[in-house]
Motif scaffolding. Structure first.
Motif, PDB file in Angstrom:
ATOM      1  N   ASP A 173      -2.341   7.824  10.879  1.00 37.60           N
ATOM      2  CA  ASP A 173      -1.278   7.443  11.631  1.00 37.60           C
ATOM      3  C   ASP A 173      -1.022   6.042  11.910  1.00 37.60           C
ATOM      4  O   ASP A 173      -1.474   4.894  11.658  1.00 37.60           O
ATOM      5  CB  ASP A 173      -2.418   8.014  12.609  1.00 37.60           C
ATOM      6  CG  ASP A 173      -2.723   9.431  12.106  1.00 37.60           C
ATOM      7  OD1 ASP A 173      -2.053  10.709  11.773  1.00 37.60           O
ATOM      8  OD2 ASP A 173      -3.785   9.821  13.176  1.00 37.60           O
ATOM      9  N   LYS A 174      -0.103   6.428  13.090  1.00 37.45           N
ATOM     10  CA  LYS A 174       0.543   5.213  14.075  1.00 37.45           C
ATOM     11  C   LYS A 174      -0.667   4.412  14.545  1.00 37.45           C
ATOM     12  O   LYS A 174      -0.735   2.636  13.792  1.00 37.45           O
ATOM     13  CB  LYS A 174       1.295   4.644  14.827  1.00 37.45           C
ATOM     14  CG  LYS A 174       1.886   4.066  16.083  1.00 37.45           C
ATOM     15  CD  LYS A 174       3.268   4.167  16.386  1.00 37.45           C
ATOM     16  CE  LYS A 174       4.092   3.018  17.108  1.00 37.45           C
ATOM     17  NZ  LYS A 174       2.744   2.901  18.273  1.00 37.45           N
ATOM     18  N   ASP A 175      -1.716   4.733  14.855  1.00 36.45           N
ATOM     19  CA  ASP A 175      -2.954   3.559  15.875  1.00 36.45           C
ATOM     20  C   ASP A 175      -4.201   3.819  14.925  1.00 36.45           C
ATOM     21  O   ASP A 175      -4.574   2.577  15.455  1.00 36.45           O
ATOM     22  CB  ASP A 175      -2.793   4.231  17.037  1.00 36.45           C
ATOM     23  CG  ASP A 175      -1.797   3.585  18.047  1.00 36.45           C
ATOM     24  OD1 ASP A 175      -1.093   2.484  17.996  1.00 36.45           O
ATOM     25  OD2 ASP A 175      -1.243   4.547  18.959  1.00 36.45           O
ATOM     26  N   THR A 176      -3.692   3.830  13.905  1.00 39.81           N
ATOM     27  CA  THR A 176      -4.933   4.231  12.501  1.00 39.81           C
ATOM     28  C   THR A 176      -4.942   2.892  11.822  1.00 39.81           C
ATOM     29  O   THR A 176      -3.854   2.978  11.457  1.00 39.81           O
ATOM     30  CB  THR A 176      -5.178   5.112  11.675  1.00 39.81           C
ATOM     31  OG1 THR A 176      -5.803   5.671  12.746  1.00 39.81           O
ATOM     32  CG2 THR A 176      -6.359   4.711  10.962  1.00 39.81           C
ATOM     33  N   SER A 177      -5.982   1.540  12.038  1.00 36.09           N
ATOM     34  CA  SER A 177      -4.967   0.620  10.378  1.00 36.09           C
ATOM     35  C   SER A 177      -6.103   1.117   9.462  1.00 36.09           C
ATOM     36  O   SER A 177      -6.686   2.115   8.917  1.00 36.09           O
ATOM     37  CB  SER A 177      -6.451  -0.612  11.577  1.00 36.09           C
ATOM     38  OG  SER A 177      -7.310  -0.470  12.021  1.00 36.09           O
ATOM     39  N   GLY A 178      -5.834   0.402   8.499  1.00 38.00           N
ATOM     40  CA  GLY A 178      -6.813  -0.299   7.181  1.00 38.00           C
ATOM     41  C   GLY A 178      -5.612   0.310   6.142  1.00 38.00           C
ATOM     42  O   GLY A 178      -4.578   0.149   6.226  1.00 38.00           O
ATOM     43  N   LEU A 179      -6.421   0.514   5.179  1.00 39.04           N
ATOM     44  CA  LEU A 179      -6.037   0.953   3.633  1.00 39.04           C
ATOM     45  C   LEU A 179      -4.555   1.964   3.153  1.00 39.04           C
ATOM     46  O   LEU A 179      -4.476   2.934   3.648  1.00 39.04           O
ATOM     47  CB  LEU A 179      -6.872   0.792   2.509  1.00 39.04           C
ATOM     48  CG  LEU A 179      -7.594  -0.393   3.032  1.00 39.04           C
ATOM     49  CD1 LEU A 179      -9.625   0.041   1.816  1.00 39.04           C
ATOM     50  CD2 LEU A 179      -7.372  -1.655   2.110  1.00 39.04           C
ATOM     51  N   VAL A 180      -3.376   1.016   2.754  1.00 42.17           N
ATOM     52  CA  VAL A 180      -2.371   1.838   2.255  1.00 42.17           C
ATOM     53  C   VAL A 180      -1.909   1.913   0.992  1.00 42.17           C
ATOM     54  O   VAL A 180      -1.865   0.888   0.576  1.00 42.17           O
ATOM     55  CB  VAL A 180      -1.412   2.244   3.356  1.00 42.17           C
ATOM     56  CG1 VAL A 180      -0.685   2.900   2.870  1.00 42.17           C
ATOM     57  CG2 VAL A 180      -0.925   2.673   4.718  1.00 42.17           C
ATOM     58  N   ILE A 181      -1.736   3.055   0.123  1.00 41.01           N
ATOM     59  CA  ILE A 181      -1.838   2.605  -1.234  1.00 41.01           C
ATOM     60  C   ILE A 181      -0.393   3.078  -1.312  1.00 41.01           C
ATOM     61  O   ILE A 181       0.488   4.136  -0.959  1.00 41.01           O
ATOM     62  CB  ILE A 181      -2.237   3.491  -1.921  1.00 41.01           C
ATOM     63  CG1 ILE A 181      -3.717   3.764  -2.091  1.00 41.01           C
ATOM     64  CG2 ILE A 181      -1.989   3.307  -3.623  1.00 41.01           C
ATOM     65  CD1 ILE A 181      -3.882   4.402  -2.806  1.00 41.01           C
ATOM     66  N   PHE A 182       0.297   2.188  -2.322  1.00 36.51           N
ATOM     67  CA  PHE A 182       1.833   1.994  -2.461  1.00 36.51           C
ATOM     68  C   PHE A 182       1.956   1.956  -4.135  1.00 36.51           C
ATOM     69  O   PHE A 182       1.420   1.444  -4.348  1.00 36.51           O
ATOM     70  CB  PHE A 182       2.888   1.013  -2.035  1.00 36.51           C
ATOM     71  CG  PHE A 182       3.321   1.151  -0.637  1.00 36.51           C
ATOM     72  CD1 PHE A 182       4.353   1.545  -0.635  1.00 36.51           C
ATOM     73  CD2 PHE A 182       2.213   0.717   0.549  1.00 36.51           C
ATOM     74  CE1 PHE A 182       4.537   1.507   1.305  1.00 36.51           C
ATOM     75  CE2 PHE A 182       2.605   0.768   1.980  1.00 36.51           C
ATOM     76  CZ  PHE A 182       3.844   1.065   2.141  1.00 36.51           C
ATOM     77  N   ALA A 183       3.071   2.544  -4.595  1.00 40.16           N
ATOM     78  CA  ALA A 183       2.869   3.256  -6.322  1.00 40.16           C
ATOM     79  C   ALA A 183       4.252   1.990  -6.250  1.00 40.16           C
ATOM     80  O   ALA A 183       5.345   2.633  -5.635  1.00 40.16           O
ATOM     81  CB  ALA A 183       3.678   3.886  -6.741  1.00 40.16           C
ATOM     82  N   LYS A 184       4.956   1.413  -7.464  1.00 40.23           N
ATOM     83  CA  LYS A 184       5.798   0.594  -7.267  1.00 40.23           C
ATOM     84  C   LYS A 184       6.719   1.815  -8.331  1.00 40.23           C
ATOM     85  O   LYS A 184       7.587   0.393  -8.927  1.00 40.23           O
ATOM     86  CB  LYS A 184       4.825  -0.949  -7.673  1.00 40.23           C
ATOM     87  CG  LYS A 184       4.568  -1.729  -7.278  1.00 40.23           C
ATOM     88  CD  LYS A 184       4.399  -2.954  -8.125  1.00 40.23           C
ATOM     89  CE  LYS A 184       3.795  -3.828  -7.546  1.00 40.23           C
ATOM     90  NZ  LYS A 184       3.739  -5.864  -7.772  1.00 40.23           N
ATOM     91  N   HIS A 185       6.212   2.308  -9.080  1.00 39.97           N
ATOM     92  CA  HIS A 185       7.301   3.417  -9.486  1.00 39.97           C
ATOM     93  C   HIS A 185       7.078   4.697 -10.578  1.00 39.97           C
ATOM     94  O   HIS A 185       5.858   4.959  -9.477  1.00 39.97           O
ATOM     95  CB  HIS A 185       6.943   2.603 -11.927  1.00 39.97           C
ATOM     96  CG  HIS A 185       6.408   2.762 -12.215  1.00 39.97           C
ATOM     97  ND1 HIS A 185       5.418   3.903 -12.433  1.00 39.97           N
ATOM     98  CD2 HIS A 185       5.503   1.021 -12.261  1.00 39.97           C
ATOM     99  CE1 HIS A 185       4.241   3.252 -13.447  1.00 39.97           C
ATOM    100  NE2 HIS A 185       4.307   1.908 -13.045  1.00 39.97           N
ATOM    101  N   HIS A 186       7.729   5.712 -10.515  1.00 39.02           N
ATOM    102  CA  HIS A 186       7.873   6.879 -10.273  1.00 39.02           C
ATOM    103  C   HIS A 186       6.678   8.018 -11.081  1.00 39.02           C
ATOM    104  O   HIS A 186       5.768   8.326 -10.996  1.00 39.02           O
ATOM    105  CB  HIS A 186       9.225   8.031 -10.617  1.00 39.02           C
ATOM    106  CG  HIS A 186       9.153   9.194 -10.814  1.00 39.02           C
ATOM    107  ND1 HIS A 186       9.974   9.752  -9.896  1.00 39.02           N
ATOM    108  CD2 HIS A 186       8.000  10.112 -10.517  1.00 39.02           C
ATOM    109  CE1 HIS A 186      10.074  11.341 -10.312  1.00 39.02           C
ATOM    110  NE2 HIS A 186       8.035  11.439 -10.554  1.00 39.02           N
ATOM    111  N   PHE A 187       6.469   6.981 -12.670  1.00 41.48           N
ATOM    112  CA  PHE A 187       4.806   7.801 -13.201  1.00 41.48           C
ATOM    113  C   PHE A 187       3.714   7.202 -12.442  1.00 41.48           C
ATOM    114  O   PHE A 187       3.115   8.120 -12.193  1.00 41.48           O
ATOM    115  CB  PHE A 187       5.203   6.115 -13.981  1.00 41.48           C
ATOM    116  CG  PHE A 187       4.108   6.634 -15.120  1.00 41.48           C
ATOM    117  CD1 PHE A 187       4.020   7.876 -15.172  1.00 41.48           C
ATOM    118  CD2 PHE A 187       3.553   6.359 -16.325  1.00 41.48           C
ATOM    119  CE1 PHE A 187       2.641   8.502 -16.394  1.00 41.48           C
ATOM    120  CE2 PHE A 187       2.485   6.171 -17.458  1.00 41.48           C
ATOM    121  CZ  PHE A 187       1.980   7.253 -16.947  1.00 41.48           C
TER     122      PHE A 187
END
Length: 296
Positions: A134-148
């Motif tokens: 949520d916008k007002d929740t802080s902390g860790l978010v994962i991104f993948a760098k490619h489709h696989f």
């Protein structure tokens, strides 16, 4: 281009398709590899995926190039990187920043990551966000760098093997050291945003441990066993311990400018490195200051 190589060590012949799908290549990605510029090679030669592999054969998969998200504008606000490798990026999101762009959020975390990718000159500019806050929740978010990488983490999300641990400050003191909440959550009748405990909702499970008792509040460690919208906020309000500063579920409390909720730990399996990846993000300054102010 991004590529992966595996050696077949089994004894019985097996189709290339079956072999590479065992590593997390999905049918959708197979189609993209075939029709959008990717390659599948066996022992260095282009191959169809219905070819039978023999013991000792080497399979290389070359992912197709991914066009950037043209509709996503670039933000050059710096990001706090907790972990980065060729496949994954884990970022500590500050509160007040949306995870994804919207008509009223043009400086979301996705925009900032796109700016980072451009500054780094990465060949793949497509932004794959895996987890959101949520916008007002802080902390860790994962991104993948490619489709696989996105595909393998999507499966982990569905299998509920990505473990997220939160820190939350809730109203009133909680005496028990550990508890679990089993209550169904559904959409509130009078709001598009708000959720509530309702018999017709989906069963939701939240587990919590008391970390520290404050003067009239409690710091909790919270783990989700289901992934409903606003689950922690709804469950804690339902048992009479709403989050401090939560404008939606604790509207009379204005002692913080946002809900006191922080994603502090993430653990997921990295199939490319063959290990569990564990990330941590320190408690943000506003929550730490609140604790210092209200400690016994």
């Amino acid at each position: 281009m991004t590529e992966f190589t595996w050696k077949y060590t089994g004894q019985a012949p097996i189709k290339v398709r079956t072999f590479i799908m065992s590593y997390g290549i999905t049918r959708t990605l197979l189609k993209k590899i075939k029709y959008h510029g990717g390659k599948t090679l066996v022992n260095g030669e282009a191959s169809l995926v219905n070819r039978m592999l023999q013991t000792g054969d080497t399979v290389k998969v070359v992912l197709p190039p991914e066009p950037e998200n043209d509709h996503v504008s670039v933000s050059n606000v710096p990001i706090e990187i907790v972990h980065e490798d060729p496949n994954f990026l884990v970022v500590n999101k500050p509160y007040g920043v949306a995870s994804v762009p919207a008509h009223n959020h043009v400086d979301s975390l996705v925009n900032r990551v796109k700016g980072y990718y451009q500054r780094q000159g990465y060949a793949n500019q497509k932004i794959h966000i895996v987890t959101r806050l949520d916008k007002d929740t802080s902390g860790l978010v994962i991104f993948a760098k490619h489709h696989f990488a996105h595909s393998v983490l999507d499966k982990q999300l569905k299998d509920r093997t990505i473990q997220k641990t939160y820190l939350a400050i809730v109203a009133d003191r909680i005496s028990t050291p550990h508890f679990e909440i089993y209550l169904p959550i559904g959409r509130a009748d009078d709001s598009f945003v708000k959720r509530q405990v309702v018999d017709s909702g989906k069963m939701s499970v939240t587990e919590a441990w008391t970390v520290r008792r404050l003067a009239k509040q409690t710091l909790l460690k919270v783990r989700l066993h289901t992934g409903r919208t606003h689950q922690i906020r709804v469950h804690m309000a339902a048992i009479g311990h709403p989050l401090i500063g939560d404008w939606l579920y604790n509207s009379d409390d204005h002692s913080m400018t946002r809900q006191a909720l922080h994603c502090a730990e993430l653990t997921f399996y990295d199939p490319f490195a063959g290990r569990l990846l564990h990330c941590e993000a320190r408690l943000p300054e506003d929550m730490q200051s609140y604790i210092n102010l209200h400690k016994l």
